[in-house]
Design an enzyme around this catalytic site. Structure first.
Site, PDB file in Angstrom:
ATOM      1  N   TYR A  24      15.366   5.679   2.016  1.00 56.43           N
ATOM      2  CA  TYR A  24      16.374   4.931   1.219  1.00 56.43           C
ATOM      3  C   TYR A  24      17.256   5.740   0.592  1.00 56.43           C
ATOM      4  CZ  TYR A  24      19.164   0.647  -0.172  1.00 56.43           C
ATOM      5  OH  TYR A  24      19.875  -0.274  -0.474  1.00 56.43           O
ATOM      6  N   HIS A 108      19.546  13.370  13.070  1.00 62.61           N
ATOM      7  CA  HIS A 108      19.937  14.737  12.948  1.00 62.61           C
ATOM      8  C   HIS A 108      18.841  15.210  13.993  1.00 62.61           C
ATOM      9  CE1 HIS A 108      20.794  18.879  12.085  1.00 62.61           C
ATOM     10  NE2 HIS A 108      19.844  19.008  11.319  1.00 62.61           N
ATOM     11  N   GLY A 134      26.079  10.142   3.923  1.00 62.60           N
ATOM     12  CA  GLY A 134      25.593   8.598   3.911  1.00 62.60           C
ATOM     13  C   GLY A 134      26.572   7.588   3.074  1.00 62.60           C
TER      14      GLY A 134
HETATM   15  P1  NDP Z   1      17.535  11.853   1.557  1.00 60.67           P
HETATM   16  O1  NDP Z   1      17.069  13.205   0.803  1.00 60.67           O
HETATM   17  O2  NDP Z   1      18.766  11.226   0.762  1.00 60.67           O
HETATM   18  O3  NDP Z   1      16.331  11.002   1.627  1.00 60.67           O
HETATM   19  C1  NDP Z   1      15.561  10.602   0.753  1.00 60.67           C
HETATM   20  C2  NDP Z   1      14.941   9.479   1.050  1.00 60.67           C
HETATM   21  O4  NDP Z   1      13.731   9.335   1.670  1.00 60.67           O
HETATM   22  C3  NDP Z   1      14.386   8.821  -0.245  1.00 60.67           C
HETATM   23  O5  NDP Z   1      14.424   7.299  -0.160  1.00 60.67           O
HETATM   24  C4  NDP Z   1      12.872   9.319  -0.322  1.00 60.67           C
HETATM   25  O6  NDP Z   1      12.108   8.497  -1.036  1.00 60.67           O
HETATM   26  C5  NDP Z   1      12.599   8.914   1.170  1.00 60.67           C
HETATM   27  N1  NDP Z   1      11.555   9.789   1.574  1.00 60.67           N
HETATM   28  C6  NDP Z   1      11.144  11.119   1.447  1.00 60.67           C
HETATM   29  N2  NDP Z   1      10.048  11.428   1.897  1.00 60.67           N
HETATM   30  C7  NDP Z   1       9.514  10.287   2.298  1.00 60.67           C
HETATM   31  C8  NDP Z   1       8.165   9.985   3.068  1.00 60.67           C
HETATM   32  N3  NDP Z   1       7.631  10.941   3.588  1.00 60.67           N
HETATM   33  N4  NDP Z   1       8.123   8.700   3.455  1.00 60.67           N
HETATM   34  C9  NDP Z   1       8.964   7.918   3.175  1.00 60.67           C
HETATM   35  N5  NDP Z   1      10.174   7.900   2.537  1.00 60.67           N
HETATM   36  C10 NDP Z   1      10.406   9.114   2.149  1.00 60.67           C
HETATM   37  O7  NDP Z   1      17.858  12.125   3.003  1.00 60.67           O
HETATM   38  P2  NDP Z   1      19.237  12.252   3.835  1.00 60.67           P
HETATM   39  O8  NDP Z   1      19.705  10.946   3.851  1.00 60.67           O
HETATM   40  O9  NDP Z   1      20.235  13.414   3.235  1.00 60.67           O
HETATM   41  O10 NDP Z   1      18.681  12.728   5.427  1.00 60.67           O
HETATM   42  C11 NDP Z   1      18.164  11.828   6.080  1.00 60.67           C
HETATM   43  C12 NDP Z   1      18.220  12.420   7.328  1.00 60.67           C
HETATM   44  O11 NDP Z   1      19.632  12.071   8.040  1.00 60.67           O
HETATM   45  C13 NDP Z   1      17.943  13.846   7.873  1.00 60.67           C
HETATM   46  O12 NDP Z   1      17.428  13.943   9.140  1.00 60.67           O
HETATM   47  C14 NDP Z   1      19.473  14.547   7.746  1.00 60.67           C
HETATM   48  O13 NDP Z   1      19.406  15.961   8.304  1.00 60.67           O
HETATM   49  C15 NDP Z   1      20.221  13.523   8.327  1.00 60.67           C
HETATM   50  N6  NDP Z   1      21.708  13.335   8.049  1.00 60.67           N
HETATM   51  C16 NDP Z   1      21.985  13.454   6.471  1.00 60.67           C
HETATM   52  C17 NDP Z   1      23.170  13.423   6.252  1.00 60.67           C
HETATM   53  C18 NDP Z   1      23.516  13.034   4.678  1.00 60.67           C
HETATM   54  O14 NDP Z   1      24.798  12.502   4.427  1.00 60.67           O
HETATM   55  N7  NDP Z   1      22.922  13.514   3.892  1.00 60.67           N
HETATM   56  C19 NDP Z   1      24.191  13.556   7.208  1.00 60.67           C
HETATM   57  C20 NDP Z   1      23.747  13.413   8.502  1.00 60.67           C
HETATM   58  C21 NDP Z   1      22.508  13.449   8.955  1.00 60.67           C
HETATM   59  P3  NDP Z   1      11.042   9.197  -2.056  1.00 60.67           P
HETATM   60  O15 NDP Z   1      11.162  10.707  -1.979  1.00 60.67           O
HETATM   61  O16 NDP Z   1      11.397   8.604  -3.376  1.00 60.67           O
HETATM   62  O17 NDP Z   1       9.706   8.769  -1.394  1.00 60.67           O
END
Ligand code: NDP
Ligand code: MG
Length: 339
Positions: A24, A108, A134
């Site tokens: 999230y 991605h 996002g």
């Molecule tokens: P974020 O770094 O924003 O994601 C963080 C979220 O993931 C937090 O809620 C975190 O919670 C959770 N999280 C991390 N590790 C785990 C785990 N092992 N189990 C469950 N939850 C977990 O990610 P992004 O949104 O930047 O990227 C997500 C995907 O989207 C990637 O594949 C990225 O390449 C792709 N993408 C991203 C873009 C962007 O705008 N950022 C653009 C296009 C694609 P916590 O760590 O607190 O557990």
């Protein structure tokens, strides 16, 4: 090149599925909330125990479960956690829990294209990759617009992967702007190249070098900030709206002449040669294996670079100047307490 719009998608295909969004963060909050606002009833957010994101998702009245529970329950599981953790997440929580014929989805292509995950043969594997942060995926959706998205199918076990992916992309707002059909390879390599050479790496290094040049020549930090940082957005808005020619129409003739004679002196053939090296590092897998080794070691140099970059004087003067422009904060896309 195939481009799809809302009229090409059958959103009912996604509405009748149970969708789990893992993570999230930047993308996770946008997908979960946009899906729900598009009428998808069965949406859960999957987070690990102790995550600071749990309360943010619950504050939006979203149901939160563990990744393993989500995998057992879902028809479609969308992985929106940082790329470097995908392999462990899949191996430990998803592989043995996701139903036969379920769909494993990504935003991605990295972990599939570079084979960090070797998915089960019976799964559909698709990607819906928004071409924007996002927070913009969410804000554009809320104002009735959308950001362009890429759609790719790596594995089509059920024969429905494409249509479900298209429905998903439409439900999160992509069909308003355009959903482009592509492959995991093309998305992944162009995405990494774009963010390294222009959007993130190239742009920030260009800004920082220009800022330092003015400071070293004795100009005031405030002048350097407005000129080399703040105005970037004003110029980019014009390019976004009508291309580079539109921006050149709006600027003065003096600025336009300087653009033609000095631009190629800054970004010369040497830059292009190095861009080709960077593309080669990406295509060969060298970049990803270097990044994965860095992650396996606990990200020591990544964290050090992040800390040093945040301490650059450009951040300090920016904070002071932005405080004098309260409308910037009022229209902020990022609210760290909520998303
Ligand atoms: P974020 O770094 O924003 O994601 C963080 C979220 O993931 C937090 O809620 C975190 O919670 C959770 N999280 C991390 N590790 C785990 C785990 N092992 N189990 C469950 N939850 C977990 O990610 P992004 O949104 O930047 O990227 C997500 C995907 O989207 C990637 O594949 C990225 O390449 C792709 N993408 C991203 C873009 C962007 O705008 N950022 C653009 C296009 C694609 P916590 O760590 O607190 O557990
Ligand atoms: Mg990107």
């Amino acid at each position: 090149m195939q481009v799809y719009y809302d009229r090409d998608a059958d959103v009912s295909l996604i509405k009748k599925n149970k969708i789990a969004v893992v993570g999230y963060g930047s993308q996770g909050h946008a997908h979960a909330l946009n899906l729900r606002d598009s009428g998808v009833k069965d949406v859960v957010v999957a987070l690990r125990q102790g995550s600071a994101s749990i309360n943010k998702a619950k504050a939006e009245k979203l149901k939160v479960v563990s990744p393993a529970e989500a995998a057992k329950w879902a028809d479609v599981i969308m992985i929106l956690t940082p790329d470097e953790g995908h392999a462990a997440l899949y191996n430990d929580h998803i592989r043995d829990n996701l139903k036969k014929g379920g769909a494993l989805a990504f935003a991605h292509g990295l972990s599939i294209h570079f084979r960090l995950i070797e998915p089960r043969d019976d799964l559909d594997i698709f990607m819906v990759a928004p071409k924007g942060p996002g927070h913009t995926v969410r804000s554009e959706y809320q104002r009735g617009a959308g950001v362009p998205m890429l759609l790719a199918v790596q594995q089509d076990a059920t024969g429905n992967a494409h249509d479900i992916g298209l429905a998903y992309a439409s439900a999160i707002g992509g069909g308003r702007a355009g959903i482009i059909g592509t492959t995991f390879r093309e998305e992944c390599e162009t995405d990494l190249f774009g963010e390294q050479s222009v959007l993130c790496g190239g742009l920030t290094s260009l800004i920082q070098s220009a800022y330092e040049t003015l400071i070293e020549a004795g100009y005031a930090p405030e002048m350097a900030y407005f000129e080399c940082v703040h105005e970037v957005k004003l110029i980019v808005d014009l390019i976004y709206e009508g291309g580079i020619a539109n921006m050149r129409y709006s600027i003065s003739n003096t600025a336009e002449y300087g653009d033609y004679v000095s631009g190629p002196r800054i970004i010369d053939e040497g830059v292009k040669a190095r861009m080709k090296e960077i593309l080669d590092d990406i295509q060969s897998g060298r970049f990803v294996s270097q990044w994965m080794s860095e992650c396996a070691a606990g990200q020591p140099s990544f964290k050090a670079m992040r800390r040093r970059a945040a301490e650059h004087p450009i951040e300090e003067v920016g904070e002071k100047l932005r405080a004098m422009m309260p409308w910037i904060a009022e229209e902020a896309l990022v609210d760290k307490s909520k998303n």
